[in-house]
Each structure stands twice: as structure tokens, then as C-alpha cells.
Design an enzyme around this catalytic site. Structure first.
Site, PDB file in Angstrom:
ATOM      1  N   TYR A 185       9.677 -17.395 -13.805  1.00  0.00           N
ATOM      2  CA  TYR A 185      10.842 -16.830 -14.814  1.00  0.00           C
ATOM      3  C   TYR A 185      11.969 -16.739 -14.175  1.00  0.00           C
ATOM      4  CZ  TYR A 185       7.412 -15.676 -18.560  1.00  0.00           C
ATOM      5  OH  TYR A 185       6.548 -15.784 -19.594  1.00  0.00           O
ATOM      6  N   LYS A 237      -9.928  11.555  -5.509  1.00  0.00           N
ATOM      7  CA  LYS A 237      -9.120  11.694  -6.882  1.00  0.00           C
ATOM      8  C   LYS A 237      -8.899  10.057  -7.308  1.00  0.00           C
ATOM      9  CE  LYS A 237      -5.045  12.424  -4.027  1.00  0.00           C
ATOM     10  NZ  LYS A 237      -3.727  13.260  -4.127  1.00  0.00           N
TER      11      LYS A 237
END
Length: 388
Positions: free
Chosen positions: A278, A56
Site C-alpha cells: 500500500y 494474566k
């Protein structure tokens, strides 16, 4: 190995030097390794369990088309939904396919157009839909017990009524074989399956049909339990990641099937006390060299990975610094004084840096990293030298 400042770049990649490498031979090795945990027919005459290879999420992000040739020795494939089952057929798989999601609506019965489908059934309405299915191909079904994970499935009070309903459909020729499926919530723990398995076995006591309970963790950590079933369902371990926090893939003789690679694209000399990234999430304790690596959260690398998350630069282990941005990250070049622009970077899966170690540092799991790479990351097949 390429020279430190002449990194491997598969032919056909875009100019940005970030790519994943998928090694189908590692998947074949891991399948054989998992198969070896299962006993052969013993004195009791019981056959070894058969094996669903779970593919999957496009084979855990590795690409079903890339790894399917390595899974030919599996007894069946396991997918989430019927569209994934149809993809397996388009790629030439003609063996059994287990569909974990079963049917999401009555309209899904129109997709039951191929033999060899096995549907996981989790609620009574799905049986009603099968009773009215126009499809000529009649699927086998697996009744799922809700168990100790309580995601989907029948509880102990409803399970036998569901079995009786399914048996009536089988008697009418509307479905094929009826099996019993459970999924443990704590298979990665030493004592995680005993009580859950005992409860499941009591619920299905004296009911005919095959049994399936074991994922990768259950197979590798509770082999005797896995051996007492007819089907096992490995997923993560097929792709070379350990399902255990206390045991590495290498210790389990599993080989990583995906690695993520980039390069140093800039070097900054950062003064003591200055911030990196940041919000200045990392403050340089002394003047230091910081490498800028082209990979960020838009590529699927976890934004929340903290300072200290391991990376390998030019063959030397070092660490992530500050916050991961959309397209790049900063790494500590202190341990790598010879690093230069163009130096190769391994982000996981090679050079002794398992994906599960990076995932643990980032507070997540290996499966999320493997399935989370974005479409803008090219993929190179090991040994092929070309991007896909």
C-alpha cells in the site's frame, strides 16, 4: 528439520498456513532458571523468596490451559482480575492466586468464594468493601505503594493509614495476612531501582508483613533486591523473552515458549523503481524477487513494523518490505534465491529470531506481540502435532 519447500504443518490446522507454536517445556525451563536466581536459606536463616508466576492475559497469550502443567512448581499464580483467578481454579490450580486488579467494585466481593486468594489493594474504598463482604473465604491482601510508576496504589502520605485500616479488618477476622507490594518503573535499567526501593522501604519501615517488589527485570537485573523480599513476580521471562534491550533471552538462558510460523504464498518479480504494498511504501532499488507471506495485522502482527523488520525464510534471515496489510506482508527474497511458493517462514520465536528483536524493530515490546495474536491464528503444541 523438514525440507525447505515441505514445511511442517500440524495436523488439524486450517488450509491457511499460519500458526503459532507453544512449547510448555520452555516455560518449565524458564521457571527453573528464574528460581535458580533466588538464593536458598543462608546463614541468616532467611528463606528464598517464593514465586508468583504471572499468567494474566491468558498466560501472555500462550494459553493458560496449555502452560499451566509447566507451572506446577510455582508457589502461586498471579492474574489481573477475579475471573482469571476462577479460571485457574477451574483448570485445577489449588494454590495461592494473586489478583493484581483487586476489587473493581463492591460486587466483586461476591466472587471471593475460594480459599487462597490474595488481593492487591490500591485505594481505601476497596478496604471498605472488604469490611462488608459476605464471603466466607477471607482473602489475604497486599497494599500497593504507588512508587515511581504512579499507576495505582497508595502514596507515601496515605500508606500507613491504609495499613492501620487493614490491620483493624484483620483483627476482626475479615481479611487474612497483610503484605506490601511495589512495582518499579525502571527495573530494566542498571540504576533503576535503588532510589525507588529506598523510598518504599522507608514507607513500610517497621510494618509487619511480607514484601513483594520484583518482576522479571528486577529478578534478573537486581537479584540482591529480589532476595530481600518474600515473594517475586516474574512474567515476561517465564515465556522466554528478555526484559532488557541490551541482553538477549539466549544470553539469559531463557527459551522462547511461542513461535509464529507461516509460508510464502506468492512470489513477485518487481521491476526497479516499482512500489511494493500500500502507498508504495517500499520502492525497489533494482529488479528484485519479493515473497508474499500470509500473515497480517488482523493476525496480530504489528501494522507499523517497518521495512527491515527481520523475518526468516527457508532458514535464511531476510527482511520485511513496505507496509503490513490485513492478511499478508511482503519480504525480500534476494538473500533467499532458492525460496519457492510453500517455503516456510518464521516470524518470531525460532531459528534465531527472538520475539523481542522483532518487537524492537517494530517500535514495541515483546509482551505486546505475544499477547496480541488474534483468535484466528491456530496454535500448535510443540511435540503434540495438533492445532488447538
Amino acid at each position: 528439520m523438514p525440507p525447505v519447500n515441505a514445511p511442517y504443518r500440524p495436523e488439524g490446522l486450517l488450509a491457511r498456513p499460519l500458526y503459532a507454536r507453544v512449547d510448555a517445556s520452555a516455560v518449565a525451563h524458564n521457571l527453573a532458571r528464574l528460581r535458580a536466581t533466588l538464593p536458598g536459606a543462608g546463614a541468616s536463616g532467611a528463606a528464598a523468596p517464593r514465586l508468583w508466576a504471572t499468567v494474566k492475559a491468558d498466560a501472555y497469550g500462550h494459553g493458560l490451559a496449555r502452560v499451566l502443567p509447566a507451572l506446577r512448581a510455582a508457589d502461586g499464580l498471579a492474574v489481573l482480575h477475579l475471573d482469571e483467578a476462577r479460571a485457574c481454579r477451574r483448570l485445577g490450580w489449588d494454590g495461592p492466586v494473586l489478583v493484581y486488579g483487586g476489587l473493581y467494585s463492591q460486587a466483586d466481593t461476591l466472587l471471593l468464594d475460594t480459599p487462597g486468594l490474595h488481593l492487591v489493594i490500591t485505594h481505601a474504598a476497596q478496604l471498605d468493601w472488604l469490611a462488608q463482604s459476605p464471603a466466607a473465604a477471607r482473602p489475604s491482601i497486599w497494599l500497593r505503594f504507588a512508587g515511581d510508576i504512579h499507576h495505582t496504589g497508595f502514596n507515601a502520605d496515605d500508606y500507613r493509614a491504609a495499613f492501620a485500616h487493614a490491620r483493624s479488618l484483620a483483627a476482626q477476622g475479615l481479611i487474612g495476612e497483610i503484605g506490601h507490594l511495589n512495582h518499579y518503573a525502571r527495573a530494566d535499567e542498571t540504576d533503576g531501582v535503588d532510589s525507588a526501593d529506598a523510598r518504599f522501604r522507608e514507607v513500610i519501615r517497621d510494618l509487619p508483613g511480607p514484601v513483594s517488589t520484583s518482576n522479571s527485570a528486577a529478578m534478573l537485573g537486581h537479584a540482591a533486591r529480589a532476595a530481600a523480599t518474600q515473594w517475586v513476580r516474574p512474567g515476561l521471562a517465564l515465556y522466554g523473552a528478555s526484559p532488557f534491550a541490551h541482553c538477549s533471552a539466549a544470553q539469559l538462558d531463557l527459551r522462547p515458549a511461542m513461535s509464529l510460523h507461516s509460508q510464502v504464498v506468492g512470489i513477485q518479480r518487481v521491476p526497479a523503481g516499482a512500489g511494493v504494498g500500500y502507498s508504495g511504501a517500499f520502492l525497489a532499488p533494482t529488479a528484485m524477487n519479493v515473497g508474499i507471506v500470509t500473515c497480517g495485522y488482523a493476525d496480530g502482527y504489528p501494522r507499523h513494523a517497518p521495512t527491515g523488520t527481520p523475518v526468516v525464510v527457508a532458514g535464511i534471515r531476510t527482511r520485511l518490505l513496505g507496509r503490513v496489510s490485513m492478511d499478508m506482508m511482503a519480504v525480500d527474497l534476494g538473500p533467499v534465491p532458492h525460496a519457492a511458493i510453500g517455503s516456510p517462514v518464521t516470524l518470531w520465536g525460532a531459528e534465531g529470531l527472538p520475539v523481542e528483536e522483532v518487537a524492537m524493530a517494530a517500535g514495541t515490546i515483546a509482551a505486546q506481540l505475544l499477547t496480541g495474536l488474534s483468535a484466528r491464528v491456530p496454535v500448535a503444541l510443540a511435540g503434540a502435532g495438533a492445532a488447538r
